[in-house]
Each structure stands twice: as structure tokens, then as C-alpha cells.
Design a protein around this motif. Structure first.
Motif, PDB file in Angstrom:
ATOM      1  N   ARG A 106      -7.565  21.885 -21.273  1.00  0.00           N
ATOM      2  CA  ARG A 106      -6.348  22.686 -21.074  1.00  0.00           C
ATOM      3  C   ARG A 106      -6.270  23.622 -19.814  1.00  0.00           C
ATOM      4  O   ARG A 106      -6.008  24.475 -19.247  1.00  0.00           O
ATOM      5  CB  ARG A 106      -6.855  24.092 -22.289  1.00  0.00           C
ATOM      6  CG  ARG A 106      -5.768  23.583 -23.397  1.00  0.00           C
ATOM      7  CD  ARG A 106      -5.925  24.833 -24.686  1.00  0.00           C
ATOM      8  NE  ARG A 106      -7.246  24.990 -24.426  1.00  0.00           N
ATOM      9  CZ  ARG A 106      -8.857  26.176 -25.136  1.00  0.00           C
ATOM     10  NH1 ARG A 106      -7.272  26.524 -26.006  1.00  0.00           N
ATOM     11  NH2 ARG A 106      -9.371  25.941 -25.701  1.00  0.00           N
ATOM     12  N   HIS A 140      -2.421  27.028 -19.183  1.00  0.00           N
ATOM     13  CA  HIS A 140      -2.096  26.679 -20.485  1.00  0.00           C
ATOM     14  C   HIS A 140      -2.927  27.291 -21.243  1.00  0.00           C
ATOM     15  O   HIS A 140      -4.007  26.860 -21.818  1.00  0.00           O
ATOM     16  CB  HIS A 140      -2.099  24.677 -19.845  1.00  0.00           C
ATOM     17  CG  HIS A 140      -1.162  24.307 -18.863  1.00  0.00           C
ATOM     18  ND1 HIS A 140      -0.117  24.488 -19.626  1.00  0.00           N
ATOM     19  CD2 HIS A 140      -1.732  23.906 -17.736  1.00  0.00           C
ATOM     20  CE1 HIS A 140       0.588  24.370 -17.680  1.00  0.00           C
ATOM     21  NE2 HIS A 140      -0.355  23.856 -17.616  1.00  0.00           N
ATOM     22  N   ASP A 162      -3.087  24.642 -24.137  1.00  0.00           N
ATOM     23  CA  ASP A 162      -2.758  23.316 -25.521  1.00  0.00           C
ATOM     24  C   ASP A 162      -4.084  22.359 -24.012  1.00  0.00           C
ATOM     25  O   ASP A 162      -2.870  23.020 -22.944  1.00  0.00           O
ATOM     26  CB  ASP A 162      -1.440  22.944 -25.939  1.00  0.00           C
ATOM     27  CG  ASP A 162      -2.327  21.748 -27.191  1.00  0.00           C
ATOM     28  OD1 ASP A 162      -3.274  21.265 -27.400  1.00  0.00           O
ATOM     29  OD2 ASP A 162      -1.117  22.254 -28.017  1.00  0.00           O
ATOM     30  N   SER A 173       1.892  20.357 -20.544  1.00  0.00           N
ATOM     31  CA  SER A 173       1.347  20.748 -21.183  1.00  0.00           C
ATOM     32  C   SER A 173       1.964  20.515 -22.794  1.00  0.00           C
ATOM     33  O   SER A 173       3.560  20.036 -22.411  1.00  0.00           O
ATOM     34  CB  SER A 173       0.540  21.959 -21.020  1.00  0.00           C
ATOM     35  OG  SER A 173       0.102  22.241 -21.810  1.00  0.00           O
TER      36      SER A 173
END
Length: 404
Positions: free
Chosen positions: A290, A309, A311, A329
Motif C-alpha cells: 500500500r 492508500h 489497499d 490502487s
């Protein structure tokens, strides 16, 4: 109401609805075109996709970003307002794996797991042409002159090179790799196609002689997920699921015997993507942990880790002026990071202070002793100390500077 703290976040853990509302408000302002200060680096969050964003690329002199997604759509964004200018949908029926601007035109190409390659008019949103290939399309790239498009197909492990104006196939290289081709890229001169694969190899296919001229066992310990060139084509970087990147000096050729120069200890997860700045002074990488990492290529060292982010980071790119980084992402967003004042971030200032001499200490691949380097050198120089190099003289000869 409990809050799930992202273990990779730069925010300090604090509880309560008030903090959650504050964070949501920050992100909404970022989406409206204002720079949010929720992380060390000012960031804008671009939201329009309903699923994983698979690619995000700057275009039109950094005024716009092209993105594509597993939601079967592509989006052209305005960088200043962070709002979509146009959405492209209704054609692909599966994940769009990659998109790319066609230089010297107002067009882009998208490729998908639905086996379709589609060229769109960015101004009208209309389809210029579309073609259906034999396999699932995993990657695409356009030559610098805008004349050719290359795409990779799975499970054939091959590449198709097509005319960008008509879509007619010019070349088809079947069974190019032993496993899935994860990325294909034209070199900056548009004369060769680089491809990397789950088979951990790197290949350069020459359009003029129509054959593979370089085949490298990358020595990566897992799938090679991405590759990118410096603007002069002298260096290539590869990213891998083994959590590292490697730098390859294609001009000197030392990689044939010594391999590439490893860049590691930045990501805790598989590295998904990489991209050089136009001047090659910066390298940006994205990871399934991430995070987005920024590397200073002179000396070869990690400058900054950017977190935000929620994920996997699936793709990264850097603007032509080196001031902005875009990251795509699995969390369904594109993040736009302002790195223009990166030198003022305490983490970077400390690195500059401790590494201000520009000296980077490496371990000699032959004798195992440490030795210093002070700039981006060839792969051979980066893997051997001066004493071992003197014992086995290199065939490398300095090249004259380019004609201005």
C-alpha cells in the motif's frame, strides 16, 4: 464507533467519530481539487472508479491523467480540479488492464481481459477502431512517434504489434516467454520492445531485425511485474514480486555477466510498478504493501515512502516536470502526490544530511568488501570494487555526449 487504524498510515492513532469525520472531510476537500495535508506529502484523491484502478498515467503536458479499472471503464481526469473530464465505457466487458496515450494524436488505447484492444478519441469519446486478439490482453504500450501499439496476450505468452492508425497487426511473436507477460514497453526510440514475465526473464525484441536481441535471466526471486526505461534508453528498471527493484545498464552491457543493481528494503510487499522521471533523477515504485516509494538515482538511495492508500498500489507514474506522482490502487482511487517541496520533509532532510556527500556504500560482488560510489554508474561498476575491476578489465567504453 471503533476505527480501524491502517498499520501503514503516517497518522497517529486516535479514536472517536470526530477524528473519523475530520479525515473524511480532508479527503473530500482533496477530491474537490484542494491539497489535503493528511500525510507528509500534500495529496489529492481522485474518485470515479467503482473497482480496482489498474493504471494511472500523466498526459497532455501533465494537465491530465488517464486511468483504467476493473470496473470496465477508463477516465480522463483534469489534474487541477481532480474531476473527470470524460468517462469511456460500454465497450469492454472485463478488467481493463492498461491504457496509454497515443503521442501526436488526441487518442488513447485500452486493452482488456476481454481480449479487445480499443482506440478511443479522447475529445468525442467515440471508438476509432477496435480489434479482438486471441488471448487475454495484459499490457500495452505505444511507440514514441505514435505509429505502433504493442500488447501482450495470455496464455499465449506472446506480443502483438499493431498499426496505431488502423489496428492492423504488423508483427505477432508467439510463445515469446514461458509464462504470462506482465508488462511490455517500447524503448524511447521505438525500435525495440521490452517485455517482462512471470517466468522472471526480461527480453528485448528488435523491430528492424524482427527477433529477440537480448534475453536476460533477471535473477529476481519471483514474478517480474513491471519495467520502465530512462528517457535516453540507457537504463531500464524492473519491479518484482520479490519485493525489490533492479536497475539495468543496457548501454554498457555489464548486466550480461553481473546482472542488475538491486534496490531493496523499501517495500514490505510485492513491488507492482515503477517509473522514471524524465530527467532520470527520480524513480518511483508502488507496492502491494500500500505504499509508494521515491528513489534518488544519484546516489542510488531511497528518499521517501508515501502512505495513504488502503489497499494494493497497482501502478505509479511521475509527471514530466518531476513535481507530481500519480498512484493507482485496488482501493478504487487515484492519488496525486505533490513532491515539488519534498526536500522540506524532515525524513528527506535527514537523509540528505546523512547522505549529503552523495556517497553510497555497496558490497563488491566478487570479493565481498564494501566500496563507495558517488553517482549513477554502470551495472558493472556498481557490483565490483575498483580492485576487482582492475583484475578483469571491462569492455565498456564511455560514449560521447549526445548532440544538442
Amino acid at each position: 464507533m471503533s476505527r480501524n487504524i491502517d498499520p501503514l498510515s503516517v497518522e497517529e492513532a486516535s479514536g472517536g467519530e470526530e477524528e473519523e469525520d475530520k479525515r473524511t472531510e480532508e479527503e473530500q476537500r482533496g477530491a474537490a481539487g484542494e491539497w489535503s495535508r493528511e500525510t507528509q506529502v500534500p495529496v489529492k484523491v481522485l474518485r470515479a472508479h467503482g473497482d480496482t484502478v489498474t493504471a494511472a498515467r500523466f498526459c497532455f503536458s501533465d494537465r491530465c491523467i488517464l486511468s483504467c479499472s476493473s470496473d470496465y471503464t477508463a477516465v480522463l481526469w483534469d489534474v487541477e480540479s481532480c474531476r473527470p473530464l470524460r468517462m469511456f465505457d460500454g465497450v469492454h466487458g472485463k478488467t481493463i488492464t492498461e491504457c496509454a496515450l497515443i503521442p501526436n494524436s488526441n487518442r488513447m488505447v485500452t486493452v482488456s481481459w476481454d481480449k479487445k484492444m480499443v482506440v478511443w478519441d479522447l475529445e468525442t469519446g467515440q471508438i476509432v477502431w477496435k480489434s479482438r486478439q486471441v488471448g487475454l490482453l495484459t499490457s500495452c504500450s505505444v511507440s514514441s512517434d505514435g505509429r505502433l501499439i504493442v500488447c501482450a496476450a495470455d496464455p499465449q505468452n506472446g506480443v502483438y504489434i499493431s498499426d496505431a492508425a488502423s489496428g492492423q497487426t504488423q508483427h505477432h511473436v508467439s510463445d515469446h516467454h514461458r509464462s504470462t507477460i506482465t508488462r511490455c514497453r517500447f524503448d524511447p526510440q521505438g525500435q525495440q520492445v521490452a517485455s517482462v514475465s512471470a517466468d522472471r526473464s526480461i527480453k528485448l525484441w528488435d523491430l528492424k531485425v524482427q527477433k529477440t536481441i537480448v534475453s536476460i535471466n533477471s535473477n529476481h526471486g519471483n514474478v517480474v511485474s513491471d519495467c520502465c526505461f530512462t528517457s535516453n534508453g540507457h537504463f531500464m528498471c524492473t519491479a518484482s514480486w520479490d519485493k525489490t527493484l533492479k536497475l539495468w545498464d543496457l548501454q554498457a552491457g555489464g548486466f550480461r555477466s553481473h546482472g542488475g543493481t538491486s534496490l531493496q528494503r523499501a517495500h514490505e510487499g510485492s513491488v507492482s510498478s515503477c517509473s522514471f522521471s524524465a530527467d532520470a533523477n527520480l524513480l518511483v515504485s508502488g507496492s502491494y504493501d500500500r505504499t509508494v516509494a521515491l528513489w534518488d538515482t544519484s546516489p542510488l538511495c531511497l528518499s521517501l515512502i508515501m502512505k495513504g492508500h488502503s489497499d494494493w498500489v497497482t501502478d505509479v507514474s511521475i509527471s514530466a516536470d518531476g513535481k507530481l506522482v500519480a498512484s493507482a490502487s485496488k482501493d478504487g482511487t487515484v492519488r496525486l502526490w505533490d513532491i515539488e517541496n519534498m526536500e522540506e520533509i524532515p525524513q528527506v532532510m535527514e537523509k540528505r544530511r546523512t547522505e549529503g556527500s552523495g556517497i553510497h556504500i555497496l558490497k563488491c560482488a566478487e570479493c565481498g568488501k564494501p566500496f563507495p560510489v558517488s553517482r549513477l554508474q554502470t551495472s558493472e561498476l556498481l557490483t565490483q570494487c575498483v580492485f576487482c575491476r582492475l583484475k578483469s578489465p571491462s569492455r565498456y567504453r564511455p560514449q560521447p555526449p549526445p548532440v544538442m
